[in-house]
Every structure is written in C-alpha cells, then in structure tokens.
Design a protein around this motif. Structure first.
Motif, mmCIF file in Angstrom:
data_model
loop_
_atom_site.group_PDB
_atom_site.id
_atom_site.type_symbol
_atom_site.label_atom_id
_atom_site.label_comp_id
_atom_site.label_asym_id
_atom_site.label_seq_id
_atom_site.Cartn_x
_atom_site.Cartn_y
_atom_site.Cartn_z
ATOM 1 N N ILE A 1 0.856 -1.187 0.000
ATOM 2 C CA ILE A 1 0.000 0.000 0.000
ATOM 3 C C ILE A 1 0.891 1.236 0.000
ATOM 4 O O ILE A 1 1.693 1.444 0.911
ATOM 5 C CB ILE A 1 -0.926 0.029 1.228
ATOM 6 C CG1 ILE A 1 -1.794 -1.242 1.274
ATOM 7 C CG2 ILE A 1 -1.813 1.267 1.206
ATOM 8 C CD1 ILE A 1 -2.649 -1.348 2.523
ATOM 9 N N GLN A 2 0.738 2.058 -1.015
ATOM 10 C CA GLN A 2 1.559 3.260 -1.112
ATOM 11 C C GLN A 2 0.828 4.506 -0.618
ATOM 12 O O GLN A 2 1.461 5.447 -0.149
ATOM 13 C CB GLN A 2 2.002 3.462 -2.564
ATOM 14 C CG GLN A 2 2.822 2.296 -3.112
ATOM 15 C CD GLN A 2 3.287 2.541 -4.523
ATOM 16 O OE1 GLN A 2 4.060 3.460 -4.795
ATOM 17 N NE2 GLN A 2 2.821 1.719 -5.451
ATOM 18 N N PHE B 1 -0.027 -4.293 5.580
ATOM 19 C CA PHE B 1 0.022 -4.953 4.278
ATOM 20 C C PHE B 1 1.169 -5.955 4.233
ATOM 21 O O PHE B 1 2.134 -5.869 5.003
ATOM 22 C CB PHE B 1 0.148 -3.928 3.138
ATOM 23 C CG PHE B 1 1.361 -3.036 3.214
ATOM 24 C CD1 PHE B 1 2.567 -3.411 2.636
ATOM 25 C CD2 PHE B 1 1.277 -1.780 3.847
ATOM 26 C CE1 PHE B 1 3.673 -2.575 2.678
ATOM 27 C CE2 PHE B 1 2.378 -0.943 3.894
ATOM 28 C CZ PHE B 1 3.582 -1.339 3.316
ATOM 29 N N ALA B 2 1.034 -6.913 3.314
ATOM 30 C CA ALA B 2 2.070 -7.925 3.132
ATOM 31 C C ALA B 2 3.313 -7.267 2.548
ATOM 32 O O ALA B 2 3.239 -6.537 1.558
ATOM 33 C CB ALA B 2 1.569 -9.027 2.214
ATOM 34 N N ILE C 1 0.833 1.486 7.060
ATOM 35 C CA ILE C 1 0.784 2.831 6.509
ATOM 36 C C ILE C 1 -0.475 3.511 7.036
ATOM 37 O O ILE C 1 -1.500 2.856 7.251
ATOM 38 C CB ILE C 1 0.781 2.797 4.965
ATOM 39 C CG1 ILE C 1 0.860 4.221 4.399
ATOM 40 C CG2 ILE C 1 -0.422 2.050 4.427
ATOM 41 C CD1 ILE C 1 1.041 4.257 2.890
ATOM 42 N N SER C 2 -0.376 4.813 7.270
ATOM 43 C CA SER C 2 -1.518 5.592 7.748
ATOM 44 C C SER C 2 -1.852 6.676 6.735
ATOM 45 O O SER C 2 -1.002 7.091 5.928
ATOM 46 C CB SER C 2 -1.210 6.229 9.105
ATOM 47 O OG SER C 2 -0.919 5.247 10.071
ATOM 48 N N ASP C 3 -3.094 7.136 6.792
ATOM 49 C CA ASP C 3 -3.463 8.257 5.933
ATOM 50 C C ASP C 3 -2.852 9.546 6.480
ATOM 51 O O ASP C 3 -2.238 9.560 7.548
ATOM 52 C CB ASP C 3 -4.981 8.355 5.799
ATOM 53 C CG ASP C 3 -5.678 8.635 7.120
ATOM 54 O OD1 ASP C 3 -4.991 8.698 8.158
ATOM 55 O OD2 ASP C 3 -6.909 8.792 7.116
ATOM 56 N N THR C 4 -3.012 10.617 5.749
ATOM 57 C CA THR C 4 -2.345 11.874 6.127
ATOM 58 C C THR C 4 -2.846 12.424 7.455
ATOM 59 O O THR C 4 -2.128 13.153 8.146
ATOM 60 C CB THR C 4 -2.549 12.933 5.030
ATOM 61 O OG1 THR C 4 -3.950 13.086 4.781
ATOM 62 C CG2 THR C 4 -1.843 12.516 3.748
ATOM 63 N N ASP C 5 -4.079 12.065 7.847
ATOM 64 C CA ASP C 5 -4.640 12.543 9.112
ATOM 65 C C ASP C 5 -4.392 11.577 10.264
ATOM 66 O O ASP C 5 -4.819 11.843 11.393
ATOM 67 C CB ASP C 5 -6.153 12.767 8.972
ATOM 68 C CG ASP C 5 -6.477 13.842 7.956
ATOM 69 O OD1 ASP C 5 -5.678 14.789 7.832
ATOM 70 O OD2 ASP C 5 -7.514 13.716 7.280
ATOM 71 N N ASN C 6 -3.713 10.467 9.968
ATOM 72 C CA ASN C 6 -3.462 9.438 10.977
ATOM 73 C C ASN C 6 -4.753 8.918 11.612
ATOM 74 O O ASN C 6 -4.788 8.561 12.782
ATOM 75 C CB ASN C 6 -2.526 9.963 12.079
ATOM 76 C CG ASN C 6 -1.091 10.072 11.595
ATOM 77 O OD1 ASN C 6 -0.608 9.207 10.864
ATOM 78 N ND2 ASN C 6 -0.423 11.148 11.976
ATOM 79 N N GLY D 1 -6.503 4.741 -1.658
ATOM 80 C CA GLY D 1 -5.803 4.240 -2.830
ATOM 81 C C GLY D 1 -5.426 2.789 -2.685
ATOM 82 O O GLY D 1 -4.959 2.158 -3.637
ATOM 83 N N GLN D 2 -5.634 2.233 -1.480
ATOM 84 C CA GLN D 2 -5.293 0.841 -1.246
ATOM 85 C C GLN D 2 -6.283 -0.087 -1.938
ATOM 86 O O GLN D 2 -7.443 0.259 -2.142
ATOM 87 C CB GLN D 2 -5.260 0.544 0.256
ATOM 88 C CG GLN D 2 -6.627 0.444 0.924
ATOM 89 C CD GLN D 2 -7.210 1.787 1.301
ATOM 90 O OE1 GLN D 2 -6.727 2.829 0.874
ATOM 91 N NE2 GLN D 2 -8.272 1.766 2.099
ATOM 92 N N THR D 3 -5.793 -1.277 -2.300
ATOM 93 C CA THR D 3 -6.665 -2.312 -2.862
ATOM 94 C C THR D 3 -6.790 -3.486 -1.905
ATOM 95 O O THR D 3 -7.878 -4.006 -1.688
ATOM 96 C CB THR D 3 -6.130 -2.799 -4.219
ATOM 97 O OG1 THR D 3 -5.989 -1.689 -5.102
ATOM 98 C CG2 THR D 3 -7.090 -3.809 -4.845
#
Length: 443
Positions: free
Chosen positions: A267-268, A310-311, A299-304, A272-274
């Motif tokens: 996940i980048q 993710f694998a 990974i966290s979003d910009t607002d945490n 946007g994650q799948t």
C-alpha cells in the motif's frame, strides 16, 4: 549429467502464435522458446500470477486479505457470492487448460522428434509433465472433479468429462513420478531457480502426497529436498531472487522488473489501497514473531485516522531499475511444514516438533510446547498460516483440505455456504460441453 543453464530460456520473446509446427521439435532452442511462452503466460496472467492470481483472490476469499477495490468479479470473491459467469473463474479455467494444451503439445512433439538428442527429449518431456501436473493440481483444488487432459486432439478435448478428484490426484502424482525419473541428473545451474528441474517436481510431489495423506511418501520426498537446499536464515532475504531456500520462481518480464505480488500488495497511499492484511491474520502472530516485523508493514493516511497493515514479503515495486525479486512458487519453508505434518501422522512427534521448531526459531520464537497429536496438528496449521500467508493461496488450500473452512470462515464471511468449498464450473464451458455437467453444488 545434463545441466539447465541456457540464459535465454526465460528471456526469449513469447511466440506470437501457438507453436504447433513439427519444425519446432527439430531444435532445442525452439522448444525452449515454447517453454518460455508457457512461463511468460504463467507470470503475466491467469491463476498462477498476474493481476488475478491465487495470491490476491484466494487471499480475499479466505481470511488473509481485506479488499477495498471496486471490481465486481473480485467483490464476488470477497463477499462469497460468486456466480458461474464470473470472469476470473472463467479466465482461470480457460487459461489453465491453454497451458495444459501447450504442455501436451510439447510432450507429443518431443516424442515424435527423431532429431533431438535423448537427453533433450527427456528434459523437455519431464518439464512438460511437470507443467501439466502443476496446473491440474491448482484446478482440482479449486473446482473439484475436473477433466485430466493429456492430448491435443481437439475432437477428444471438446467432449471431455470430469474425472473424480481422487483420480485427478492419482494422475498428477503419476505424471510427477515419471517427470522425476526423466529429469534425474538434470539440475538448474543458472543460480536463479527459474527452470523447473527434479527438485521442483519433488516439491510439488511432496505437496501432493500431503494433500492425499500419503504420509510416508511425503516425509521421504520432503527429506530429500531438505537435504538439497538450505533454509535462508535472514527473514529479509527469503524473497530476494538469490534466496538459498527458493526451489522454483518465475522471472519477471522485461517491463516489470519485479513481482506482481509487491505491486499489488504494498500500500503506497491511503486512500488508494486495494488489499490489506486482515486483523485476524495480524492477531495470529505471537508476541516476538519477527515475521510480523519483517514480512508485514503499515501505513496511515495523512490525518493518521486510518492505519492498515500490508504484506511486505516482496518489497521491490515495478519502478525499480533492476529485478531484485522473482515470484516464488516453491520454497523450502513449506517443506519443513510438510514433513512436520507427515511425521505427526506417522507417530514421530519428537521429529515433527524439530521441523516445527526450525521454522519457529528462524522467526525468533521459542520451541513449540505442543506435544500431543492434536496440539501439534493445530500448531502446524497455525505455523503454515503465519509462514505462508499471501503466497499462492496456501491458506485457502489448507482450510479446504483440513475440512476447517466452514468453522473458520463461517463466522467472518456473512455469505459463507458449505458449498463454497468449490468454485463453479464456468457457465460457458457447460454450455459448450454438456459432458462437464453436473454443475458443482450451490451454483
């Protein structure tokens, strides 16, 4: 001894048309090009790899991955409401039998060649038998009773009937045992493990013996593999292309450079994650299990406000400047767990513990405390979950073969039905060949 070392084997551009001319089988290079076409097809599309491979779709079908995408067919997998015209189900079937046709074409062409050397005929025949067996092994696990196709005769293939699952496994094992004999003394010396040799065949054979509960045979074959390969001690290097425990892997195409698995699972951005690892999988790691450190990431979003796991077994994306990782289909970690399970059923509990401990110790865990048959079998199934997660659908196949799918998935999949243990035969196949009837129950 004959060696497989041709660097062009997996780099020849895939043929633009089906290779059916007899001239193909007058030169080893053109036969190798036919195999290159098969492996290219395996890694770019269909159920083995590609955008709709076993890793992702069986991950969301079981309890490994959550799905955040919008593909209607993928959502059917995730929500367990698959229908018989699902394009992934249909595509898997069609692509798999195309691969089988290609393997049969090579078997027949090599057998009829009076030009190829005996060593080459044996090598190509053995590799084609492996491909045929491998693809059938995936199909039978997904669809149950299936046709076991051994010819390119279209009149025969257009009217084939489904074979009972037990007979399919019998045919798979017969093909693999013949392949081992043909490939005796033939080894891949390319250091890339991209050419299936006798060890690759034995890896699948050990798995098939496990699936069919032939415990002594499973122990014998897995022991041979454990004597021929070394477990990679560093968790960060297990999925690199030079890993010591890789038995067989698919080399990425020129334009990809690295694996489909990394490109799909890492996940980048959020949103946007799948795909993301399920909470239940993350909670299954014991405290101190280094696999949760080295083989997963978050990974966290910009607002945490949202954090997802993710694998992260494969770490290199497509945009890398060189190929760091290949897609691994067979590796030694699985063989330790195959032998452990076989040894439990053979009554060798102490030796089963030893195999289990090898995998646990590499992950930074203490020796298992399980010491009864039931406890050891439960521990092995658990260890398979955290060792083999997000790899080629192992989790689903384990739930299916151990009869635990309903107990595990029933509580977490709202649409789960006992008949979900098998996928439907594609509707278009039933319409074109009534001999494939009846449809699997539940569809």
């Amino acid at each position: 001894m004959v060696f497989l070392g041709c660097s062009d084997f997996v780099e020849v551009d895939p043929p633009k048309n089906t290779l059916i001319s007899e001239t193909v089988f007058k030169d080893p290079v053109t036969v190798e090009s036919a195999f290159a076409h098969i492996y290219h097809s395996m890694r770019e599309k269909g159920l083995v790899s590609g955008n709709a491979g076993l890793t992702t779709l069986m991950g969301i079908y079981s309890d490994e991955l959550d799905y955040y995408g919008f593909d209607a067919d993928f959502l059917q997998f995730y929500h367990h409401n698959i229908v018989a015209d699902n394009t992934s189900i249909t595509g898997w079937w069609s692509h798999a039998y195309n691969l089988i046709y290609s393997a049969n074409n090579i078997i027949e062409g090599v057998a009829g060649s009076d030009v190829l050397r005996l060593e080459d005929r044996n090598k190509f025949h053995g590799q084609a038998l492996f491909v045929r067996a491998y693809v059938h092994s995936l199909l039978v696990s997904l669809y149950g009773d299936i046709p076991y196709v051994t010819t390119t005769d279209y009149l025969v293939n257009n009217s084939v009937s489904r074979v009972p699952e037990a007979k399919v496994y019998e045919n798979i094992i017969a093909d693999l045992e013949e392949s081992v004999d043909l490939l005796e003394g033939i080894e891949d010396i390319s250091d890339e493990r991209v050419l299936p040799d006798q060890w690759t065949v034995k890896a699948l054979l050990a798995r098939m013996y496990l699936y069919t509960e032939q415990w002594e045979a499973a122990e014998v074959i897995s022991t041979q593999l454990l004597g021929a390969f070394a477990l990679e001690p560093d968790l960060n290097e297990v999925f690199l292309k030079g890993s010591s425990e890789t038995i067989w892997q698919l080399k990425p195409g020129e334009n990809l450079r690295n694996t489909q698995e990394a490109n799909q699972l890492i996940i980048q951005f959020i949103p946007g994650q799948t795909y993301a690892l399920t909470d239940s999988l993350m909670e299954s790691f014991e405290i101190g299990d280094q696999r949760s450190v080295h083989w997963t990431a978050s990974i966290s979003d910009t607002d945490n406000t949202v954090t997802l796991q993710f694998a992260h077994k494969y770490k290199a994306l497509f945009n890398e400047t060189e190929s760091l990782e290949y897609s691994i289909l067979f590796r030694l970690g699985e063989q330790h767990l195959i032998r452990a399970e076989a040894r439990v059923y053979l009554g060798n509990l102490a030796e089963a513990q030893q195999d289990l401990n090898v995998i646990r110790n590499r992950a930074g865990l203490a020796n298992t405390t399980a010491n009864t048959v039931n406890d050891l079998l439960e521990s092995i199934l658990h260890e398979r979950r955290v060792e083999l997660f997000a790899e080629q659908g192992h989790r689903w196949f384990d739930l299916k073969r151990t009869g635990s799918a309903t107990a595990v998935l029933g509580p977490v999949k709202s649409n789960w039905k006992a008949t979900d243990i098998l996928f439907p035969i594609p509707e278009i196949e039933l319409e074109s060949n009534p001999n494939l009837l009846p449809q699997n129950q539940g569809y």
